[in-house]
Scaffold this motif. Sequence first.
Motif, mmCIF file in Angstrom:
data_model
loop_
_atom_site.group_PDB
_atom_site.id
_atom_site.type_symbol
_atom_site.label_atom_id
_atom_site.label_comp_id
_atom_site.label_asym_id
_atom_site.label_seq_id
_atom_site.Cartn_x
_atom_site.Cartn_y
_atom_site.Cartn_z
ATOM 1 N N TYR A 122 -13.794 2.530 -0.860
ATOM 2 C CA TYR A 122 -14.011 2.724 -2.296
ATOM 3 C C TYR A 122 -15.429 3.244 -2.518
ATOM 4 C CZ TYR A 122 -14.514 2.095 -7.279
ATOM 5 O OH TYR A 122 -14.740 2.330 -8.626
ATOM 6 N N ASP A 123 -15.500 4.423 -3.105
ATOM 7 C CA ASP A 123 -16.774 5.013 -3.488
ATOM 8 C C ASP A 123 -16.530 5.725 -4.812
ATOM 9 O OD1 ASP A 123 -19.016 6.566 -3.942
ATOM 10 O OD2 ASP A 123 -19.241 7.199 -1.868
ATOM 11 N N ASP A 124 -17.060 5.187 -5.887
ATOM 12 C CA ASP A 124 -16.721 5.738 -7.207
ATOM 13 C C ASP A 124 -17.222 7.158 -7.405
ATOM 14 O OD1 ASP A 124 -19.409 5.250 -7.456
ATOM 15 O OD2 ASP A 124 -19.253 3.992 -9.233
ATOM 16 N N LYS A 125 -18.030 7.671 -6.471
ATOM 17 C CA LYS A 125 -18.514 9.046 -6.563
ATOM 18 C C LYS A 125 -17.656 10.025 -5.763
ATOM 19 C CE LYS A 125 -22.251 8.090 -9.002
ATOM 20 N NZ LYS A 125 -22.044 6.642 -9.159
ATOM 21 N N SER A 126 -16.773 9.516 -4.906
ATOM 22 C CA SER A 126 -16.010 10.436 -4.053
ATOM 23 C C SER A 126 -14.515 10.122 -4.015
ATOM 24 C CB SER A 126 -16.570 10.459 -2.634
ATOM 25 O OG SER A 126 -16.524 9.167 -2.050
ATOM 26 N N ALA A 127 -14.146 8.903 -3.584
ATOM 27 C CA ALA A 127 -12.721 8.622 -3.413
ATOM 28 C C ALA A 127 -12.487 7.138 -3.189
ATOM 29 C CB ALA A 127 -12.167 9.408 -2.227
ATOM 30 N N ALA A 128 -11.212 6.760 -3.381
ATOM 31 C CA ALA A 128 -10.757 5.408 -3.058
ATOM 32 C C ALA A 128 -9.498 5.523 -2.211
ATOM 33 C CB ALA A 128 -10.486 4.609 -4.326
ATOM 34 N N CYS A 129 -9.331 4.623 -1.246
ATOM 35 C CA CYS A 129 -8.170 4.647 -0.361
ATOM 36 C C CYS A 129 -7.595 3.246 -0.238
ATOM 37 C CB CYS A 129 -8.548 5.161 1.034
ATOM 38 S SG CYS A 129 -9.157 6.856 1.062
ATOM 39 N N PHE A 130 -6.269 3.166 -0.286
ATOM 40 C CA PHE A 130 -5.591 1.881 -0.231
ATOM 41 C C PHE A 130 -4.449 1.953 0.772
ATOM 42 C CE2 PHE A 130 -7.409 2.576 -4.377
ATOM 43 C CZ PHE A 130 -8.096 1.401 -4.617
ATOM 44 N N SER A 131 -4.162 0.819 1.398
ATOM 45 C CA SER A 131 -3.108 0.749 2.408
ATOM 46 C C SER A 131 -2.096 -0.328 2.007
ATOM 47 C CB SER A 131 -3.712 0.424 3.774
ATOM 48 O OG SER A 131 -2.715 0.353 4.762
ATOM 49 N N PRO A 132 -0.898 0.048 1.531
ATOM 50 C CA PRO A 132 0.101 -0.949 1.103
ATOM 51 C C PRO A 132 0.783 -1.604 2.301
ATOM 52 C CG PRO A 132 0.958 1.269 0.809
ATOM 53 C CD PRO A 132 -0.453 1.434 1.294
ATOM 54 N N ARG A 133 0.738 -2.922 2.357
ATOM 55 C CA ARG A 133 1.207 -3.643 3.543
ATOM 56 C C ARG A 133 2.721 -3.624 3.705
ATOM 57 N NH1 ARG A 133 -2.364 -9.121 2.440
ATOM 58 N NH2 ARG A 133 -4.433 -8.087 2.301
ATOM 59 N N GLU A 134 3.451 -3.453 2.602
ATOM 60 C CA GLU A 134 4.915 -3.501 2.676
ATOM 61 C C GLU A 134 5.501 -2.336 3.454
ATOM 62 O OE1 GLU A 134 8.656 -2.845 -0.407
ATOM 63 O OE2 GLU A 134 6.854 -3.824 -1.160
ATOM 64 N N TYR A 135 4.790 -1.214 3.494
ATOM 65 C CA TYR A 135 5.344 0.021 4.062
ATOM 66 C C TYR A 135 4.780 0.219 5.463
ATOM 67 C CZ TYR A 135 6.639 0.536 -0.777
ATOM 68 O OH TYR A 135 7.163 0.304 -2.031
ATOM 69 N N LEU A 136 5.533 -0.263 6.454
ATOM 70 C CA LEU A 136 5.042 -0.306 7.823
ATOM 71 C C LEU A 136 5.737 0.714 8.709
ATOM 72 C CD1 LEU A 136 4.754 -4.152 8.502
ATOM 73 C CD2 LEU A 136 2.877 -2.522 8.223
ATOM 74 N N MET A 137 4.971 1.277 9.622
ATOM 75 C CA MET A 137 5.488 2.133 10.683
ATOM 76 C C MET A 137 4.973 1.597 12.014
ATOM 77 S SD MET A 137 4.595 5.714 8.778
ATOM 78 C CE MET A 137 3.067 4.982 8.158
#
Length: 300
Positions: free
Chosen positions: A61-76
């Motif tokens: 999370y960087d409010d000047k560039s980007a945010a990234c999230f990883s949802p745990r329910e969707y597994l490979m």
Amino acid sequence: MEEKTNEKQQILRQDLSEKEDRPGGIFLVHLLMEEACALPSREKMMETMTRHLGALDCVNYDDKSAACFSPREYLMESEDGKSFSPILFVSACEKIEKPILNELELTQLWDCPDGKEILASCPYQIIASDMMAAGLDYKQRAKMLVHYMQALAELFPTAMAFVFETSKKMLTTEEIASCEQDWERCFLRYAVNIRFFKIRGTDDCMVDSVGMSILFLPDVQYHYHGLKVEAVVKHAYDVLIYMFDQDCPFENGDSVAGLREGQYDDAVPWKVYYEEALIQPVRQVVDIDTGEYAAGEREE
């Protein structure tokens, strides 16, 4: 026959040099903004994303560039047997540097009649995408993306519209947020564009879809004359629903119920064939042979 086929493709295809679409690539959407805005706080994004997607981790999370999230329910599972989740990426708001839609794509904004005006009024965008998601079961990926889009609509209510990169479909943010269909139908509503073309110098028409390749599924295509476009569009949508529900079980020469006086009739079988699309982007399609209404000639 070869000369006639080449002539037909020259009439229909806008860019014969275009590279073939790569199925299962990154899903990307443009959120169109009239004014620049800041990313919501990390806490706000986590709360909203969790409500729509279930438990997840904030990878960055960087409010000047980007945010990234990883949802745990969707597994490979990786090649070495380890489990991992895709990454959902949200960029900071940025200036639009080049046109999002070309001239052809601007003619196909049937679901957003004010699309050209919205594009002209929105000099900023937020880009959202998934990463490392191609290995998900196609229905799981569609479900994740629908909930992701709904979370984004809540997080960015000032976005005027969403433009889906693969299909070039545009929907208002209000339509994204208010879709009351189940997630399977919401995916088709959001991400798949059904297009209509009149073939210059002929009575022929084309209806096709764009957007299914993100799930490794083919689009549909109709090259026809003498049918009402509304009936063909509905038929295309219903075939797409069947393909999505059944993992596209068609084999070359299979049949679907055709239309008689605008109604489905099993006594009017329309055969289906896997072919290359006649209109860009270059991709595989399920071509629906409309029998007596079919236009052009099919190579046997």
